[in-house]
Design a protein around this motif. Structure first.
Motif, PDB file in Angstrom:
ATOM      1  N   THR A  17     -22.768  21.047  36.947  1.00  0.00           N
ATOM      2  CA  THR A  17     -21.290  20.621  36.868  1.00  0.00           C
ATOM      3  C   THR A  17     -20.173  21.179  36.495  1.00  0.00           C
ATOM      4  OG1 THR A  17     -22.072  18.843  35.428  1.00  0.00           O
ATOM      5  CG2 THR A  17     -22.097  17.928  36.568  1.00  0.00           C
ATOM      6  N   THR A  18     -19.094  20.972  36.567  1.00  0.00           N
ATOM      7  CA  THR A  18     -18.053  22.346  35.754  1.00  0.00           C
ATOM      8  C   THR A  18     -18.046  22.034  34.740  1.00  0.00           C
ATOM      9  OG1 THR A  18     -16.835  22.536  38.021  1.00  0.00           O
ATOM     10  CG2 THR A  18     -15.882  23.173  36.033  1.00  0.00           C
ATOM     11  N   ALA A  19     -18.356  20.512  34.238  1.00  0.00           N
ATOM     12  CA  ALA A  19     -17.981  19.877  32.281  1.00  0.00           C
ATOM     13  C   ALA A  19     -20.049  21.688  32.128  1.00  0.00           C
ATOM     14  CB  ALA A  19     -18.388  18.520  32.524  1.00  0.00           C
ATOM     15  N   TYR A  20     -20.687  20.809  33.152  1.00  0.00           N
ATOM     16  CA  TYR A  20     -21.739  21.698  32.150  1.00  0.00           C
ATOM     17  C   TYR A  20     -21.708  23.094  32.189  1.00  0.00           C
ATOM     18  CZ  TYR A  20     -26.824  23.443  31.659  1.00  0.00           C
ATOM     19  OH  TYR A  20     -27.402  23.604  30.864  1.00  0.00           O
ATOM     20  N   GLU A  21     -21.307  24.112  32.660  1.00  0.00           N
ATOM     21  CA  GLU A  21     -21.014  25.643  32.577  1.00  0.00           C
ATOM     22  C   GLU A  21     -20.268  25.747  31.802  1.00  0.00           C
ATOM     23  OE1 GLU A  21     -22.742  27.615  33.992  1.00  0.00           O
ATOM     24  OE2 GLU A  21     -23.815  25.612  35.377  1.00  0.00           O
ATOM     25  N   ASN A  22     -18.795  25.242  31.555  1.00  0.00           N
ATOM     26  CA  ASN A  22     -18.028  25.350  30.177  1.00  0.00           C
ATOM     27  C   ASN A  22     -18.170  24.867  28.875  1.00  0.00           C
ATOM     28  OD1 ASN A  22     -15.588  26.001  32.484  1.00  0.00           O
ATOM     29  ND2 ASN A  22     -14.909  23.844  32.729  1.00  0.00           N
ATOM     30  N   TRP A  23     -19.204  23.997  28.709  1.00  0.00           N
ATOM     31  CA  TRP A  23     -19.697  23.325  27.867  1.00  0.00           C
ATOM     32  C   TRP A  23     -20.749  25.189  27.247  1.00  0.00           C
ATOM     33  CZ3 TRP A  23     -25.506  21.973  27.254  1.00  0.00           C
ATOM     34  CH2 TRP A  23     -25.359  21.806  25.807  1.00  0.00           C
TER      35      TRP A  23
END
Length: 108
Positions: free
Chosen positions: A9-15
């Protein structure tokens, strides 16, 4: 607002890895007359720097998700010298005061 931390997910990649770089800059004061200082003279100082290091660049490691909806991880520390943002090379040799010794000398 909630975001699901799930691989892919995008959230995971940003985190997992910070997107914005973070830099630390250091300025040093070089003693221009070290021999004279050893004989009691006042130090003549020259400012050097900044020496710039990029400090936020390494992704989190050992990311483990648990059944109770928690996560653990290691956040590696480190720094990469940024010569384009520095005045001087990382290999510069700088003669500086040992402040702990200088204070003790002044107190006695």
């Amino acid at each position: 607002m909630e975001a699901v931390l799930e691989e892919g997910t995008t959230a995971y990649e940003n985190w997992i890895s910070a997107g914005a770089p973070v830099y630390r800059q250091f300025w040093l004061f070089e003693v221009q007359n070290p021999e004279e200082v050893l004989n009691g003279s006042i130090p003549q100082l020259q400012q050097k720097g900044p020496y710039t290091y990029r400090t936020r660049y390494i992704p989190k490691e050992n990311v483990t998700f648990y059944q109770n909806h928690t996560v653990s991880f290691l956040l590696p520390s480190g720094a990469i010298f940024e010569p384009s943002m520095s005045v001087g090379a990382e290999e510069d040799v700088v003669t500086t005061l040992n402040l702990a010794v200088a204070v003790c000398y002044l107190l006695y």
